[in-house]
Motif scaffolding. Structure first.
Motif, PDB file in Angstrom:
ATOM      1  N   GLU A  14       0.732  -1.140  -0.006  1.00  0.00           N
ATOM      2  CA  GLU A  14       0.075  -0.085   0.167  1.00  0.00           C
ATOM      3  C   GLU A  14       0.737   1.330  -0.035  1.00  0.00           C
ATOM      4  OE1 GLU A  14      -2.199  -0.442   3.355  1.00  0.00           O
ATOM      5  OE2 GLU A  14      -3.701  -2.088   2.332  1.00  0.00           O
ATOM      6  N   GLU A  15       1.873   1.273   0.816  1.00  0.00           N
ATOM      7  CA  GLU A  15       2.788   2.417   0.914  1.00  0.00           C
ATOM      8  C   GLU A  15       3.526   2.669  -0.398  1.00  0.00           C
ATOM      9  OE1 GLU A  15       3.025   4.596   3.465  1.00  0.00           O
ATOM     10  OE2 GLU A  15       1.595   3.673   4.298  1.00  0.00           O
ATOM     11  N   ILE A  16       3.999   1.799  -1.219  1.00  0.00           N
ATOM     12  CA  ILE A  16       4.464   1.891  -2.347  1.00  0.00           C
ATOM     13  C   ILE A  16       3.477   2.102  -3.400  1.00  0.00           C
ATOM     14  CG2 ILE A  16       5.824   0.545  -4.275  1.00  0.00           C
ATOM     15  CD1 ILE A  16       6.874  -1.121  -2.128  1.00  0.00           C
ATOM     16  N   ALA A  17       2.250   1.788  -3.490  1.00  0.00           N
ATOM     17  CA  ALA A  17       1.184   1.892  -4.508  1.00  0.00           C
ATOM     18  C   ALA A  17       0.944   3.625  -4.329  1.00  0.00           C
ATOM     19  CB  ALA A  17      -0.076   1.160  -4.070  1.00  0.00           C
ATOM     20  N   LYS A  18       1.038   3.941  -2.992  1.00  0.00           N
ATOM     21  CA  LYS A  18       0.543   5.475  -2.729  1.00  0.00           C
ATOM     22  C   LYS A  18       1.773   6.214  -3.314  1.00  0.00           C
ATOM     23  CE  LYS A  18      -1.830   4.929   1.579  1.00  0.00           C
ATOM     24  NZ  LYS A  18      -1.757   4.899   3.306  1.00  0.00           N
ATOM     25  N   GLU A  19       3.098   6.128  -3.039  1.00  0.00           N
ATOM     26  CA  GLU A  19       4.155   6.570  -3.542  1.00  0.00           C
ATOM     27  C   GLU A  19       4.398   6.506  -5.145  1.00  0.00           C
ATOM     28  OE1 GLU A  19       8.996   5.599  -3.734  1.00  0.00           O
ATOM     29  OE2 GLU A  19       8.038   4.725  -2.055  1.00  0.00           O
ATOM     30  N   LEU A  20       3.882   5.495  -5.799  1.00  0.00           N
ATOM     31  CA  LEU A  20       3.900   5.537  -7.201  1.00  0.00           C
ATOM     32  C   LEU A  20       2.480   6.122  -7.836  1.00  0.00           C
ATOM     33  CD1 LEU A  20       5.492   1.937  -7.554  1.00  0.00           C
ATOM     34  CD2 LEU A  20       6.483   4.039  -7.772  1.00  0.00           C
ATOM     35  N   GLY A  21       1.439   6.274  -6.816  1.00  0.00           N
ATOM     36  CA  GLY A  21       0.245   7.123  -7.552  1.00  0.00           C
ATOM     37  C   GLY A  21      -0.799   6.381  -8.077  1.00  0.00           C
ATOM     38  N   PHE A  22      -0.938   5.018  -7.668  1.00  0.00           N
ATOM     39  CA  PHE A  22      -2.139   4.239  -7.989  1.00  0.00           C
ATOM     40  C   PHE A  22      -2.768   3.650  -6.888  1.00  0.00           C
ATOM     41  CE2 PHE A  22       1.517   1.693  -8.888  1.00  0.00           C
ATOM     42  CZ  PHE A  22       1.201   0.522  -8.112  1.00  0.00           C
ATOM     43  N   TYR A  23      -2.609   4.100  -5.765  1.00  0.00           N
ATOM     44  CA  TYR A  23      -3.387   3.748  -4.509  1.00  0.00           C
ATOM     45  C   TYR A  23      -4.924   3.488  -4.943  1.00  0.00           C
ATOM     46  CZ  TYR A  23      -4.508   2.371   0.303  1.00  0.00           C
ATOM     47  OH  TYR A  23      -5.210   1.776   1.411  1.00  0.00           O
TER      48      TYR A  23
END
Length: 60
Positions: A14-23
C-alpha cells in the motif's frame, strides 16, 4: 492450485502504491485492478528499498 501467501506485507504494498500514484485504483478495484506494469513497479521499488536498507546496514 491454491494461492500462496505473499512475501510482501499489505502495508508495504500500500505504501509503495501510494508513492507510485495508483493507490486509488487499489482502493476502488482491489489489487486485481492494477496494471501488470504497476505490479512490476511495486516489486522493483521493494527490491530497491531492500537494497538501500542492506547498504545502510553494511555502512554501520
Amino acid at each position: 492450485m491454491g494461492r500462496h501467501k505473499g512475501i510482501m506485507s499489505d502495508h508495504l504494498k500500500e505504501e509503495i502504491a501510494k508513492e507510485l500514484g495508483f493507490y486509488d485504483t487499489v482502493q476502488k478495484e482491489g489489487w486485481g485492478g492494477i496494471k501488470a506494469r504497476d505490479a512490476g513497479n511495486i516489486v522493483k521499488r521493494a527490491v530497491e528499498m531492500a537494497q538501500e536498507k542492506l547498504a545502510n546496514q553494511q555502512k554501520n
